[in-house]
Design an enzyme around this catalytic site. Structure first.
Site, mmCIF file in Angstrom:
data_model
loop_
_atom_site.group_PDB
_atom_site.id
_atom_site.type_symbol
_atom_site.label_atom_id
_atom_site.label_comp_id
_atom_site.label_asym_id
_atom_site.label_seq_id
_atom_site.Cartn_x
_atom_site.Cartn_y
_atom_site.Cartn_z
ATOM 1 N N LYS A 1 0.816 -1.219 0.000
ATOM 2 C CA LYS A 1 0.000 0.000 0.000
ATOM 3 C C LYS A 1 0.850 1.270 0.000
ATOM 4 O O LYS A 1 0.485 2.264 -0.606
ATOM 5 C CB LYS A 1 -0.898 0.026 1.244
ATOM 6 C CG LYS A 1 -1.969 -1.032 1.234
ATOM 7 C CD LYS A 1 -2.972 -0.803 2.354
ATOM 8 C CE LYS A 1 -2.534 -1.404 3.653
ATOM 9 N NZ LYS A 1 -2.663 -2.857 3.740
ATOM 10 N N LYS B 1 -6.181 3.058 2.219
ATOM 11 C CA LYS B 1 -6.876 2.430 1.088
ATOM 12 C C LYS B 1 -7.754 3.448 0.357
ATOM 13 O O LYS B 1 -7.861 3.428 -0.879
ATOM 14 C CB LYS B 1 -7.702 1.241 1.572
ATOM 15 C CG LYS B 1 -6.805 0.094 2.052
ATOM 16 C CD LYS B 1 -7.588 -0.939 2.826
ATOM 17 C CE LYS B 1 -6.660 -1.995 3.400
ATOM 18 N NZ LYS B 1 -7.340 -2.833 4.391
#
Lengths: 162, 328
Positions: B111, B211
């Site tokens: 991420k 996210k």
């Protein structure tokens, strides 16, 4: 609203029918006949809920049925949202928190359920806010959000209108 | 197709096992974790590497570092699955940049680099004519990015919201079902291995926010950073709050929401009706995408786990194999 119609059979049904056809919900019908009256018309009071923007169409349909609308009452608060507040709600003046919504004039707090587990623990409350329309609701929630921030209260908003 | 895998933790090993078990036409020619590495143009014996890692903690030669694998191995796709650093994106960012410069395709579950430098990386990949895929960064097994980019291609997405963190969802599910306190539910999540020893990233909403940044930047072409996300976690929630919600046939879930037109980029606990499609149990993730043509689409699935994350990585690898590498 207060309606005036001809005192003949079937008139009441004719007056009520347009309400359901515009998606309205009849809450109460007050219909008191005065036996001493010699008038050929009849007064009926109706309390009803209507989706936003349907009032004009309803008035039009009633006129077509030969029903006169004598008086239109106050609009009720139709949008409802429940929020949960967590924090030291009493110590930060809950009545002031509520008042900030009530004094807007376009929204009000209509219900509070409060749980206070212990004196040194945060309390939790579910409050129900009602408003005339969706934009007013958004503004009321924005006011509450900023009050919660000032008072260090965690405010949990609904994802959708509840 | 030849690949190099950086990172041999649970995700890296999950990918290695899937490659062993399935006939995917994929050969691993480079492999490294933080302690050791292997380079073999003829293909590394994955089974032996898995066994060595299990026995000794190292999979190969301690002199071979991850960046050596990036530079020296012969591969078509770099699979970057090293641990995430959400602030700098390193060392993954350097691995990915170097591989792109060398003309290699990228698949990552990391991420950090995607949240921190997506625009740069995407531009570099385009310039070099290589593919950058990152399905595994958001919602594990759920094919969300592919679903939006390919399945819903041509739609314009107006809003995207849902449950992006399985640990928080587990805690809230347990608080709601059993009337547990936040602390009790967190303890249970730890015992079951759903929560880290330091659960801050999950319970403060930071993981979900990272996210959201990835989705905002990739799906909505925003230039967002973690600082732009309005974040509230679940660690202040009381069992009483859940009970009050329950009284109205509702519950509380940690929802991430992107609505660009209203300038909303937010992670916060929200009240939802129990019958709402996003009210999923346990560690599941669920995301609703609002589009102009397809209407609302809700995807539900496992958001974490080595096999589930491997599923997303393998999906990206096969996409690249079929469109870019086939026949070479």
């Amino acid at each position: 609203m207060k309606l005036e119609m001809k005192d003949t059979p079937g008139q009441l049904v004719a007056a009520l029918k347009p309400i359901s056809s515009v998606g309205g919900n009849i809450i109460a019908v007050i219909h008191q006949r005065d036996p001493s009256s010699t008038a050929e018309t009849l007064d009926v009071q109706i309390v009803l809920e209507l989706p936003e923007g349907r009032l004009e169409r309803l008035l039009e349909l009633l006129r077509e049925q030969g029903v006169d609308v004598v008086r239109l009452g106050e609009e009720r608060l139709l949008h409802q949202s429940s929020l949960i507040l967590i924090g030291h709600l009493m110590h930060t003046d809950l009545s002031d928190t509520v008042d900030r919504i009530d004094k807007t004039g376009f929204a009000e707090v209509t219900e509070i359920s409060l749980v206070m587990p212990a004196i040194d623990q945060p309390s939790s409350a579910r409050i129900t806010v009602r408003s005339v329309n969706l934009d007013d609701m958004k503004e009321a929630i924005a006011i509450l959000r900023s009050v919660a921030q000032q008072k260090d209260i965690l405010m949990i908003e609904p994802l959708e209108e509840i | 197709m030849r690949i190099a895998i950086l990172g041999f933790g649970s995700v890296g090993r999950g990918i290695a096992r899937a490659i062993l078990q399935k006939d995917l036409g994929i050969t691993v020619t480079g492999l490294a974790d933080s302690k050791s590495g292997l380079i073999d143009p003829d293909g590394i014996d994955i089974e032996a590497a898995l066994a060595r890692k299990q026995e000794t903690g190292a999979l190969g030669d301690p002199a071979v570092r991850p960046i050596d694998v990036v530079r020296d191995a012969e591969y078509d796709v770099l699979v970057e699955v090293t641990p995430t650093d959400a602030v700098t994106g390193e060392p993954a960012l350097t691995h990915i940049r170097t591989a792109i410069e060398l003309g290699r395709h990228i698949v990552t579950s990391n991420k950090g680099p995607i949240a921190v430098a997506y625009a740069d990386l995407a531009a570099a990949a385009e310039k070099r004519g290589v593919c950058l895929k990152y399905e595994a960064t958001v919602c594990g097994a759920i094919p969300l990015i592919h679903g939006i980019g390919e399945g819903l291609a041509g739609n314009s997405v107006s809003r995207l919201y849902g449950i992006f963190n399985g640990t928080c969802n587990f805690i809230l599910t347990r608080m709601s079902e059993e009337g547990l306190t936040y602390e009790q539910a967190l303890l249970e999540a730890r015992e079951l291995g759903y929560a880290e020893a330091d659960p801050t990233y999950d319970v403060k909403g930071i993981d979900a926010a990272i996210k959201l940044v990835i989705l905002a930047n990739t799906v909505f072409q925003r230039q967002s950073t973690l600082q732009d996300v309005d974040i509230t976690g679940i660690d202040q929630l009381t069992p009483e709050a859940l009970r009050l919600a329950e009284e109205q046939e509702c519950t509380i879930r940690l929802i991430g929401e992107i609505a660009p037109a209203e300038n909303i980029l937010r992670v916060s606990p929200r009240i939802l009706q129990k019958s709402h499609p996003l009210v999923v149990e346990g560690t599941l993730n669920a995301v609703t995408v609002e589009t102009d043509m397809a209407g609302e689409i809700t995807l539900i699935g496992k958001g974490a786990g080595s096999i589930e994350t491997a599923s997303a990585v393998i999906g990206d690898l096969i996409f690249i194999r079929d469109r870019y590498v086939k026949g070479t």
